[in-house]
Design a protein around this motif. Sequence first.
Motif, PDB file in Angstrom:
ATOM      1  N   VAL A  17       0.834  -1.202   0.000  1.00 52.34           N
ATOM      2  CA  VAL A  17       0.000   0.000   0.000  1.00 52.34           C
ATOM      3  C   VAL A  17       0.873   1.258   0.000  1.00 52.34           C
ATOM      4  O   VAL A  17       0.422   2.334  -0.400  1.00 52.34           O
ATOM      5  N   ASP A  18       2.124   1.125   0.388  1.00 58.71           N
ATOM      6  CA  ASP A  18       3.044   2.265   0.253  1.00 58.71           C
ATOM      7  C   ASP A  18       3.850   2.201  -1.048  1.00 58.71           C
ATOM      8  O   ASP A  18       4.829   2.937  -1.206  1.00 58.71           O
TER       9      ASP A  18
ATOM     10  N   HIS B  11     -10.927   9.264   8.369  1.00 56.48           N
ATOM     11  CA  HIS B  11     -11.856   8.763   7.349  1.00 56.48           C
ATOM     12  C   HIS B  11     -11.633   9.434   6.004  1.00 56.48           C
ATOM     13  O   HIS B  11     -11.241  10.601   5.946  1.00 56.48           O
ATOM     14  N   ASN B  12     -11.956   8.667   4.965  1.00 54.44           N
ATOM     15  CA  ASN B  12     -12.093   9.251   3.630  1.00 54.44           C
ATOM     16  C   ASN B  12     -10.831   9.957   3.168  1.00 54.44           C
ATOM     17  O   ASN B  12     -10.883  10.987   2.505  1.00 54.44           O
ATOM     18  N   ILE B  13      -9.692   9.374   3.546  1.00 49.44           N
ATOM     19  CA  ILE B  13      -8.423   9.894   3.059  1.00 49.44           C
ATOM     20  C   ILE B  13      -8.193   9.309   1.674  1.00 49.44           C
ATOM     21  O   ILE B  13      -7.968   8.106   1.535  1.00 49.44           O
ATOM     22  N   SER B  14      -8.290  10.142   0.690  1.00 48.08           N
ATOM     23  CA  SER B  14      -8.106   9.673  -0.678  1.00 48.08           C
ATOM     24  C   SER B  14      -6.625   9.701  -1.025  1.00 48.08           C
ATOM     25  O   SER B  14      -5.942  10.693  -0.810  1.00 48.08           O
ATOM     26  N   MET B  15      -6.173   8.589  -1.566  1.00 47.33           N
ATOM     27  CA  MET B  15      -4.759   8.453  -1.919  1.00 47.33           C
ATOM     28  C   MET B  15      -4.663   7.941  -3.346  1.00 47.33           C
ATOM     29  O   MET B  15      -5.443   7.077  -3.751  1.00 47.33           O
ATOM     30  N   SER B  16      -3.738   8.465  -4.102  1.00 46.11           N
ATOM     31  CA  SER B  16      -3.521   7.955  -5.452  1.00 46.11           C
ATOM     32  C   SER B  16      -2.827   6.599  -5.385  1.00 46.11           C
ATOM     33  O   SER B  16      -2.238   6.237  -4.360  1.00 46.11           O
ATOM     34  N   VAL B  17      -2.868   5.841  -6.466  1.00 46.35           N
ATOM     35  CA  VAL B  17      -2.264   4.513  -6.468  1.00 46.35           C
ATOM     36  C   VAL B  17      -0.746   4.608  -6.356  1.00 46.35           C
ATOM     37  O   VAL B  17      -0.078   3.653  -5.951  1.00 46.35           O
ATOM     38  N   ASP B  18      -0.193   5.780  -6.666  1.00 44.82           N
ATOM     39  CA  ASP B  18       1.240   5.974  -6.426  1.00 44.82           C
ATOM     40  C   ASP B  18       1.520   6.637  -5.079  1.00 44.82           C
ATOM     41  O   ASP B  18       2.646   7.074  -4.827  1.00 44.82           O
ATOM     42  N   GLY B  19       0.489   6.711  -4.217  1.00 43.65           N
ATOM     43  CA  GLY B  19       0.752   7.005  -2.815  1.00 43.65           C
ATOM     44  C   GLY B  19       0.598   8.429  -2.332  1.00 43.65           C
ATOM     45  O   GLY B  19       0.966   8.733  -1.195  1.00 43.65           O
ATOM     46  N   ARG B 161      -0.048  11.970  10.149  1.00 38.03           N
ATOM     47  CA  ARG B 161       1.189  11.267  10.489  1.00 38.03           C
ATOM     48  C   ARG B 161       1.697  11.642  11.878  1.00 38.03           C
ATOM     49  O   ARG B 161       2.282  10.802  12.575  1.00 38.03           O
ATOM     50  N   GLN B 162       1.475  12.884  12.293  1.00 38.82           N
ATOM     51  CA  GLN B 162       1.848  13.254  13.664  1.00 38.82           C
ATOM     52  C   GLN B 162       1.106  12.390  14.683  1.00 38.82           C
ATOM     53  O   GLN B 162       1.669  11.976  15.691  1.00 38.82           O
ATOM     54  N   TYR B 163      -0.174  12.143  14.411  1.00 41.41           N
ATOM     55  CA  TYR B 163      -0.965  11.341  15.343  1.00 41.41           C
ATOM     56  C   TYR B 163      -0.663   9.841  15.217  1.00 41.41           C
ATOM     57  O   TYR B 163      -0.674   9.111  16.208  1.00 41.41           O
ATOM     58  N   LEU B 164      -0.405   9.376  14.015  1.00 43.08           N
ATOM     59  CA  LEU B 164      -0.007   7.970  13.840  1.00 43.08           C
ATOM     60  C   LEU B 164       1.273   7.680  14.621  1.00 43.08           C
ATOM     61  O   LEU B 164       1.394   6.656  15.292  1.00 43.08           O
ATOM     62  N   ARG B 165       2.216   8.600  14.482  1.00 43.49           N
ATOM     63  CA  ARG B 165       3.515   8.450  15.146  1.00 43.49           C
ATOM     64  C   ARG B 165       3.348   8.303  16.657  1.00 43.49           C
ATOM     65  O   ARG B 165       4.128   7.624  17.317  1.00 43.49           O
ATOM     66  N   ARG B 166       2.334   8.958  17.191  1.00 42.52           N
ATOM     67  CA  ARG B 166       2.071   8.894  18.634  1.00 42.52           C
ATOM     68  C   ARG B 166       1.085   7.767  18.983  1.00 42.52           C
ATOM     69  O   ARG B 166       0.643   7.679  20.133  1.00 42.52           O
ATOM     70  N   GLY B 184       3.733  14.918  -4.755  1.00 45.71           N
ATOM     71  CA  GLY B 184       2.814  15.460  -3.768  1.00 45.71           C
ATOM     72  C   GLY B 184       3.188  14.983  -2.376  1.00 45.71           C
ATOM     73  O   GLY B 184       4.337  14.631  -2.121  1.00 45.71           O
ATOM     74  N   GLU B 185       2.179  14.955  -1.508  1.00 48.40           N
ATOM     75  CA  GLU B 185       2.416  14.606  -0.118  1.00 48.40           C
ATOM     76  C   GLU B 185       2.050  13.142   0.104  1.00 48.40           C
ATOM     77  O   GLU B 185       0.936  12.723  -0.209  1.00 48.40           O
ATOM     78  N   ARG B 186       2.967  12.378   0.675  1.00 47.46           N
ATOM     79  CA  ARG B 186       2.696  10.961   0.922  1.00 47.46           C
ATOM     80  C   ARG B 186       2.075  10.740   2.303  1.00 47.46           C
ATOM     81  O   ARG B 186       2.536  11.292   3.290  1.00 47.46           O
ATOM     82  N   LEU B 187       1.046   9.869   2.351  1.00 48.58           N
ATOM     83  CA  LEU B 187       0.489   9.463   3.641  1.00 48.58           C
ATOM     84  C   LEU B 187       1.395   8.431   4.305  1.00 48.58           C
ATOM     85  O   LEU B 187       1.687   8.521   5.496  1.00 48.58           O
TER      86      LEU B 187
END
Lengths: 217, 217
Positions: A17-18, B11-19, B161-166, B184-187
């Motif tokens: 997924v990444d 929720h509803n975080i849209s991500m492209s197939v390239d991330g 990502r700040q919250y995931l990290r924690r 762009g910005e990667r999740l």
Amino acid sequence: MLTGMQKVRVHNISMSVDGFMAGPDQSLENPLGVGGESLHDWVFATRSGRHMIGQEGGDTGLDEDFFVAGVTGIGATVIGRNMFGPIRGPWTGDWNGWWGDEPPYHHPVFVLTHQARAPLEMAGGTTFHFVTDGPEAALQQALAAAGGEDVRIGGGASTIRQYLRRALIDELHVAIAPVLLGTGERLFADKTEMSGYSCTRLVSSPAAAHMVFTRQA
Amino acid sequence: MLTGMQKVRVHNISMSVDGFMAGPDQSLENPLGVGGESLHDWVFATRSGRHMIGQEGGDTGLDEDFFVAGVTGIGATVIGRNMFGPIRGPWTGDWNGWWGDEPPYHHPVFVLTHQARAPLEMAGGTTFHFVTDGPEAALQQALAAAGGEDVRIGGGASTIRQYLRRALIDELHVAIAPVLLGTGERLFADKTEMSGYSCTRLVSSPAAAHMVFTRQA
């Protein structure tokens, strides 16, 4: 390129997924890179995927259907050298591929390499041909050898991208596994390589999201 | 952190197939970056997605269900400053968010920023609170303000990502759109941020592959 009705297809490319097709640090012990095995969990849960590695059982259904589509109507395969083996530079020893005496191809396989080597005939109908004059030549030879059937570009990432860049792939099936690898080789590292393609199918099993990208006329 | 039964959800975080979560060159004209709109096609095909932007029609079904889940049982939202607006540095002018007089939140929204600003009450129940003492403080305030309901971390990527990290996020829903953005910005830029999470649901519509990642106890 005159391909007649023959198609050039990519199947069962597992991507994290990444965005990685294989984990880091590919080696003899870890041909798919560290953690790369988990990308293929969906394959080894299917009946045909298990059969390929000599195991019984396994599921039918969507994942099985995708896996089988990747080996149906294919008369020849093109792969990169890294997919054939871990050896770099001149051929040494008697490396005959990752797959043992009877590789799961059962048709001619064209290996892109800079190092000439005589064809290698294996059990079960697979013969490896080592092509030193580039991806177009390898594809031409594969189309000619496929007996009218389609040609599969087997991988790895850099090989697929070479063909995408040349718009020589008709159909690309990617299975996105819901795992993260963190690093490795990216399939979609350059948006322009995919600019002529549209997603024509998107379906999921609980184990993988399958996307099929088709080259637009 | 004592959250009782309250959950922290994405929720509803849209991500492209390239991330990528947003295209390059985000600006006032392109709040989602160049090409970023296409990530959200699946949203604007749903009944609720269309309703949100004042349009009629739209589909029900899987995409609609996911979209609605992201606004159901949520009592407060935390967002990053870039999601609130394009202004950097001290607040100037009268920027009140991207959403016009009546933002679609209808509850307290906590904006992470380094620049203090008085709360901003909008029509329809949305009040923006500007929090300058960090993500934990913002989440504490959001949990307290949510009236016992869950808190949503709205985005963008760096805020999530700040919250995931924690390890402060209980559930993360990503919708992978079969488009490429190229940059762009990667999740998912750092695998370790997701190390405590497993994919607990994977389903697709023809427009998006939905993955839900849940923090493992």
